[in-house]
Design an enzyme around this catalytic site. Sequence first.
Site, PDB file in Angstrom:
ATOM      1  CD  GLU A  19       1.519  40.760 -14.990  1.00  0.00           C
ATOM      2  OE1 GLU A  19       2.698  41.140 -14.858  1.00  0.00           O
ATOM      3  OE2 GLU A  19       1.154  39.894 -15.805  1.00  0.00           O
ATOM      4  CG  PHE A  20       3.425  46.658 -16.996  1.00  0.00           C
ATOM      5  CD1 PHE A  20       3.214  46.546 -18.361  1.00  0.00           C
ATOM      6  CD2 PHE A  20       2.574  47.470 -16.253  1.00  0.00           C
ATOM      7  CE1 PHE A  20       2.190  47.250 -18.983  1.00  0.00           C
ATOM      8  CE2 PHE A  20       1.551  48.174 -16.870  1.00  0.00           C
ATOM      9  CZ  PHE A  20       1.354  48.064 -18.231  1.00  0.00           C
ATOM     10  CG  LEU A  66      -4.010  44.023 -24.862  1.00  0.00           C
ATOM     11  CD1 LEU A  66      -5.225  43.982 -25.790  1.00  0.00           C
ATOM     12  CD2 LEU A  66      -3.675  42.627 -24.380  1.00  0.00           C
ATOM     13  CB  CYS A  93       3.120  37.939 -21.954  1.00  0.00           C
ATOM     14  SG  CYS A  93       2.808  37.570 -20.213  1.00  0.00           S
ATOM     15  CD  GLN A 132       1.651  32.873 -30.807  1.00  0.00           C
ATOM     16  OE1 GLN A 132       2.780  32.912 -31.292  1.00  0.00           O
ATOM     17  NE2 GLN A 132       0.868  31.824 -30.905  1.00  0.00           N
ATOM     18  CE  LYS A 133      -1.631  36.079 -22.022  1.00  0.00           C
ATOM     19  NZ  LYS A 133      -1.873  37.550 -21.807  1.00  0.00           N
ATOM     20  CE  LYS A 145      12.135  35.689 -18.755  1.00  0.00           C
ATOM     21  NZ  LYS A 145      11.902  37.142 -18.579  1.00  0.00           N
TER      22      LYS A 145
END
Length: 318
Positions: free
Chosen positions: A7-8, A67, A122, A124-125, A185
């Site tokens: 998903e994005f 990624l 998301c 950093q992971k 944010k």
Amino acid sequence: QVLSNPEFLAEGTAMDDLQNPARVLIGGEQTPEGLAAVETLVSVYAQWIARPQIITTNLWSSELSKLVANAVLAQRVSSINSISALCEATDADVSEISRAIGSDPRIGPKFLNASVGFGGSCFQKDILNLVYLCETFGLHECAEYWHQVIKMNEYQKKRFSMQIVKSMFNTITGKKIAVYGFAFKKDTGDTRETASAFVCRDLLEEQAKVHVYDPKVERSVMFMELSYTLQVTPETMPGLEDNLITSPDAYTAAEGAHAIAILTEWDEFKTLDYKRIYDSMSKPAFLFDGRNILDHAALREIGFEVYAIGKPVPNKEF
């Protein structure tokens, strides 16, 4: 058959992202059975998405694309943040640079706003997953390249914290600092990996009195993030509950404060009565804009000492 369908979706725009995606990505085994399974899922998305926007790949390409998408977005943030430090050293304006380079169609303007640093669950992971894969396959230079994106983000957060201390005569012990925003944010209550937590920790370690106002984040969630991500608890930091205060509104947070730090770009922070806020603060009154969302010239006219990410400081001595 097992398919990859990353998903994005972005927080705050998830439903629109689902209904009007830039692309849908489906990965599967490159076998007759795998390709048939891919086409089955394609037919589902094709009910509302144009076929050219549905990209099909093999499994590895699909998984890595997820990624790499987040890694490249984070890379842009860290890139412009690195330039913000250079801007402050040279008196350039990072917003002017972002506009200049963003007008190049090969680059584009998105994710070029300098800030105190990126957060969220998301970026950093996914970068760390990418680093792990590179290391696993012996690509050490590639791993270090992507790890540097995270290192730059850590540097930016610490740099902002230390700028507060430096500007306030190298000590904030016992001083009240109002922090505007704790979510990573605007338009979300998500605090995972938020830059605000890191800055609050740094200020608390310098023995400041930190008063936080965020329209969506509750006190319990703040303490949960500090504990989970930074291992900051009442046990590891005695006096935490007394020195980290949650305020009901921005005006209360700033009353009697020596400084304000803008750490989330909530729209309401742009429309506050800063003359009223200034009048209620201790003097000199400092304002540190970690999101570059305010009119800094107008704030200086009111009387604030203003520091903003990557912005020139009037009458600065080199």
